[in-house]
Design a protein around this motif. Structure first.
Motif, PDB file in Angstrom:
ATOM      1  N   ALA A   1       0.859  -1.182   0.000  1.00  0.00           N
ATOM      2  CA  ALA A   1       0.000   0.000   0.000  1.00  0.00           C
ATOM      3  C   ALA A   1       0.897   1.234   0.000  1.00  0.00           C
ATOM      4  O   ALA A   1       1.729   1.400   0.889  1.00  0.00           O
ATOM      5  CB  ALA A   1      -0.925   0.005   1.206  1.00  0.00           C
TER       6      ALA A   1
ATOM      7  N   MET B   1      -2.574   5.191  -1.233  1.00  0.00           N
ATOM      8  CA  MET B   1      -3.525   4.108  -0.959  1.00  0.00           C
ATOM      9  C   MET B   1      -3.933   4.118   0.510  1.00  0.00           C
ATOM     10  O   MET B   1      -5.107   3.912   0.834  1.00  0.00           O
ATOM     11  CB  MET B   1      -2.923   2.757  -1.327  1.00  0.00           C
TER      12      MET B   1
ATOM     13  N   TYR C   1      -7.770   4.749   1.930  1.00  0.00           N
ATOM     14  CA  TYR C   1      -8.443   3.873   2.891  1.00  0.00           C
ATOM     15  C   TYR C   1      -8.830   4.653   4.152  1.00  0.00           C
ATOM     16  O   TYR C   1      -9.909   4.442   4.711  1.00  0.00           O
ATOM     17  CB  TYR C   1      -7.560   2.680   3.257  1.00  0.00           C
TER      18      TYR C   1
ATOM     19  N   GLY D   1      -4.920  -1.005  -1.831  1.00  0.00           N
ATOM     20  CA  GLY D   1      -3.842  -1.965  -1.619  1.00  0.00           C
ATOM     21  C   GLY D   1      -3.774  -2.976  -2.747  1.00  0.00           C
ATOM     22  O   GLY D   1      -4.719  -3.135  -3.513  1.00  0.00           O
TER      23      GLY D   1
ATOM     24  N   PHE E   1      -3.092  -6.795   5.176  1.00  0.00           N
ATOM     25  CA  PHE E   1      -3.770  -5.559   4.792  1.00  0.00           C
ATOM     26  C   PHE E   1      -4.216  -4.780   6.025  1.00  0.00           C
ATOM     27  O   PHE E   1      -4.000  -3.576   6.126  1.00  0.00           O
ATOM     28  CB  PHE E   1      -4.966  -5.871   3.892  1.00  0.00           C
TER      29      PHE E   1
ATOM     30  N   HIS F   1      -3.130  -0.942   7.448  1.00  0.00           N
ATOM     31  CA  HIS F   1      -4.099   0.147   7.587  1.00  0.00           C
ATOM     32  C   HIS F   1      -4.577   0.376   9.021  1.00  0.00           C
ATOM     33  O   HIS F   1      -5.093   1.449   9.319  1.00  0.00           O
ATOM     34  CB  HIS F   1      -5.285  -0.087   6.656  1.00  0.00           C
TER      35      HIS F   1
END
Length: 91
Positions: free
Chosen positions: A4, A8, A12, A56, A75, A79
């Motif tokens: 990411a 990105m 998010y 991502g 992921f 984040h």
């Protein structure tokens, strides 16, 4: 492997309430050690104008439950928070 970029991560952070995940077929021509093709998983979020924004990317060796669970965990580690809704075409 999950990636990411800063943009990105920003996408998010702003629009991560709903996340979609799709796995591409036949995008990469490289083969893994078992002779299978690598696949690319793409995480999308949607802005207020319903435009898809990247959140991502993942390189996937095997589409198994264990592998996909690991991709989603990586992921979320990047984040820091889970989405409220999650959409996928995978079965």
């Amino acid at each position: 492997m999950v990636f990411a970029s800063p943009s990105m991560i920003n996408n998010y952070g702003k629009y991560g309430d709903m996340l979609s995940f799709h796995i591409t077929e036949n995008l990469l021509k490289n083969l893994n050690s078992k002779g299978s093709k690598f696949q690319v998983g793409v995480f999308f979020v949607y802005d207020s104008n319903n435009r898809a924004l990247l959140a991502g990317l993942a390189i996937i060796c095997n589409k198994t439950i264990v592998e996909l669970t690991r991709v989603f965990e990586l992921f979320l580690n990047i984040h820091g928070k889970p989405p409220q809704s999650f959409i996928t075409e995978e079965q």
